[in-house]
Write an enzyme that holds these catalytic residues in place. Structure first.
Site, PDB file in Angstrom:
ATOM      1  N   PRO A 158      44.044  -1.873  39.659  1.00 43.11           N
ATOM      2  CA  PRO A 158      43.363  -0.325  39.600  1.00 43.11           C
ATOM      3  C   PRO A 158      44.361   0.527  40.209  1.00 43.11           C
ATOM      4  CG  PRO A 158      42.005  -2.220  40.754  1.00 43.11           C
ATOM      5  CD  PRO A 158      43.290  -2.700  40.222  1.00 43.11           C
TER       6      PRO A 158
ATOM      7  N   GLY B 281      45.888   2.966  42.764  1.00 42.50           N
ATOM      8  CA  GLY B 281      45.595   3.276  44.012  1.00 42.50           C
ATOM      9  C   GLY B 281      45.497   1.910  44.767  1.00 42.50           C
ATOM     10  N   CYS B 282      45.520   0.918  44.173  1.00 40.66           N
ATOM     11  CA  CYS B 282      45.378  -0.424  44.766  1.00 40.66           C
ATOM     12  C   CYS B 282      46.682  -1.070  45.002  1.00 40.66           C
ATOM     13  CB  CYS B 282      44.400  -1.179  43.610  1.00 40.66           C
ATOM     14  SG  CYS B 282      44.429  -3.111  44.281  1.00 40.66           S
ATOM     15  N   VAL B 283      47.031  -1.469  46.204  1.00 36.80           N
ATOM     16  CA  VAL B 283      48.330  -2.023  46.511  1.00 36.80           C
ATOM     17  C   VAL B 283      48.355  -3.630  46.685  1.00 36.80           C
ATOM     18  CG1 VAL B 283      49.713   0.172  47.007  1.00 36.80           C
ATOM     19  CG2 VAL B 283      48.041  -1.055  48.837  1.00 36.80           C
TER      20      VAL B 283
END
Lengths: 98, 123, 111
Positions: C107, C109-111
Site C-alpha cells: 500500500p 504510504g506503508c513503510v
C-alpha cells in the site's frame, strides 16, 4: 512530409510551430497532442483550419487512454499502431516536433 | 503516527495524464500525506483537468489507468477537490465529464484559496 | 527480484516478496504467499483477501490500513471493521501482509 506532434497544444507550442511551417502532407497527433483534435478544445480550430491543406490523423490508443474518443473532430482519421507505421513508410520524410 | 500540527496542504495538478509522469506521481504523494492526517486540498487546472475525465481506457497504450484512484480519495477523507472553470472551458469540458464530485471555481477564487494554504505542491 | 514456485509454475516477485503481476494471482498462489508470511488461512482471512482484491479492482490502489479498516466495517459489519480484528488475522500488519497474500502491491504510504 509526415509531421508528428505529441505535446498538448495548450501546454507547448509544438503544434503551432508545426502548423506554421508545414506545407501540406500529413499531420499525426499522438500522446497529449490528441487533445488538439477534440471538440471544444481551444486548439481545435487550428486543426480544422489545417485540414484544408493536409490530412490529419490521431493515434487511437492515445485517444482511448484519455477518454476522448467520442469527442474527435469530424474529418480527423483514427489510426492504430499499424496505421502509424504505414504512415511513416508512406511519406518519404517525417518530422517529430518534440 | 505522532500527534502533530495539522497543516493545510494544496496539491496543484496541471499536467495531462500519461504524457508525463507527473499525473501519476501526484496521487501517490497525496495518499501519503493523507496518512499523516493533514488538511489536504487538490486543485486541477490547465491540462490537469484531463486527469479527471471519465472513460479513460488505457489498455491500448499499456499504461496503468490511475484515474479510478481519484474515486478512492473519499475513503481517505480527502474531499476538497477544486477545478478551475476557465481550464474546463478551454478544453470543451463540463463538470459532468469528470469522474468525481468537485467544486468548480473561477481563476480569481482559486488564487484566493491558494493564498490560505500553508504548503503548496505543484505537479 | 525473486521467483516463487507454485504447482510447477513460477511467478516473479519483488525483493520483498510481493507478486509482480497481479493478474497472475490465484487462490493457490495466495495460499502459498500466506505460508511465506506464516499466516494460517481461514474463511475470515479469505474474506479480507477477497475484499482487498475487489477494492484494488475498483480503485487501482491498495488501501492504507486506516482506510481498509473503515471500508471493511462498512462492507462486512462493524465487528470486523476494527484494527484489532484485522491485526488478529494478520499480526504483522493487515495492509502489508494481506496485500502480499492478495497479490497486490504494497500500500502507498506503508513503510
Amino acid at each position: 512530409m509526415l509531421h508528428i506532434v505529441n505535446k498538448s497544444p495548450l501546454e507547448r507550442n509544438a503544434l503551432d510551430a508545426c502548423l506554421r511551417v508545414a506545407q501540406g502532407g500529413a499531420l499525426l497527433l499522438t500522446e497529449d497532442a490528441v487533445y488538439a483534435a477534440t471538440r471544444g478544445n481551444a486548439a481545435a480550430e487550428k486543426i480544422t483550419a489545417a485540414m484544408a491543406g493536409m490530412k490529419v490523423y490521431v493515434l487511437g490508443p492515445d485517444l482511448d487512454a484519455r477518454g476522448m474518443t467520442d469527442r474527435l473532430l469530424d474529418g480527423v482519421t483514427t489510426v492504430d499502431y499499424g496505421g502509424f507505421v504505414d504512415l511513416v513508410t508512406e511519406y518519404p520524410t517525417n518530422q517529430s516536433w518534440l | 503516527m505522532s500527534e502533530g500540527t495539522i497543516k493545510k496542504f494544496m496539491f496543484v495538478n496541471r499536467k495531462a495524464p500519461y504524457g508525463t509522469i507527473y499525473a501519476l506521481e501526484s496521487p501517490e504523494v497525496v495518499l501519503i500525506s493523507a496518512a499523516f492526517d493533514q488538511d489536504v486540498s487538490l486543485v486541477f487546472m490547465d491540462d490537469g483537468v484531463f486527469q479527471l475525465k471519465k472513460g479513460q481506457q488505457t489498455k491500448g497504450i499499456e499504461n496503468k489507468n490511475f484515474s479510478p484512484t481519484y474515486r478512492a480519495l473519499d475513503g481517505y477523507d480527502i474531499e476538497k477537490l477544486y477545478v478551475e472553470q476557465e481550464s474546463l472551458d478551454a478544453r470543451g469540458l463540463t463538470e459532468d465529464d469528470l469522474l468525481v464530485d468537485v467544486t468548480v471555481m473561477t481563476r480569481e477564487e482559486m488564487g484566493k484559496l491558494m493564498e490560505t494554504m500553508d504548503v503548496v505542491l505543484s505537479f | 527480484m525473486g521467483t516463487i514456485e507454485v504447482s510447477g509454475k513460477s511467478y516473479e516477485t519483488d525483493e520483498e516478496g510481493y507478486l509482480v503481476d497481479l493478474a497472475q494471482w490465484n487462490e493457490e498462489v495466495g495460499a502459498y504467499l500466506a505460508t511465506t508470511e506464516s499466516v494460517e488461512m481461514t474463511d475470515q482471512h479469505w474474506e479480507v483477501i477477497n475484499f482487498l482484491r475487489d477494492y484494488y479492482n475498483e480503485f487501482q490502489i491498495a488501501p492504507a490500513v486506516r482506510v481498509l479498516t473503515k471500508a471493511i466495517g462498512k462492507k462486512l459489519g462493524p465487528d470486523k471493521g476494527t484494527s484489532q480484528y484485522l491485526y488478529d488475522l494478520f499480526p504483522y500488519g493487515p495492509a502489508k501482509q494481506a496485500c502480499k497474500i492478495a497479490g497486490l502491491p504494497k500500500p502507498t504510504g506503508c513503510v
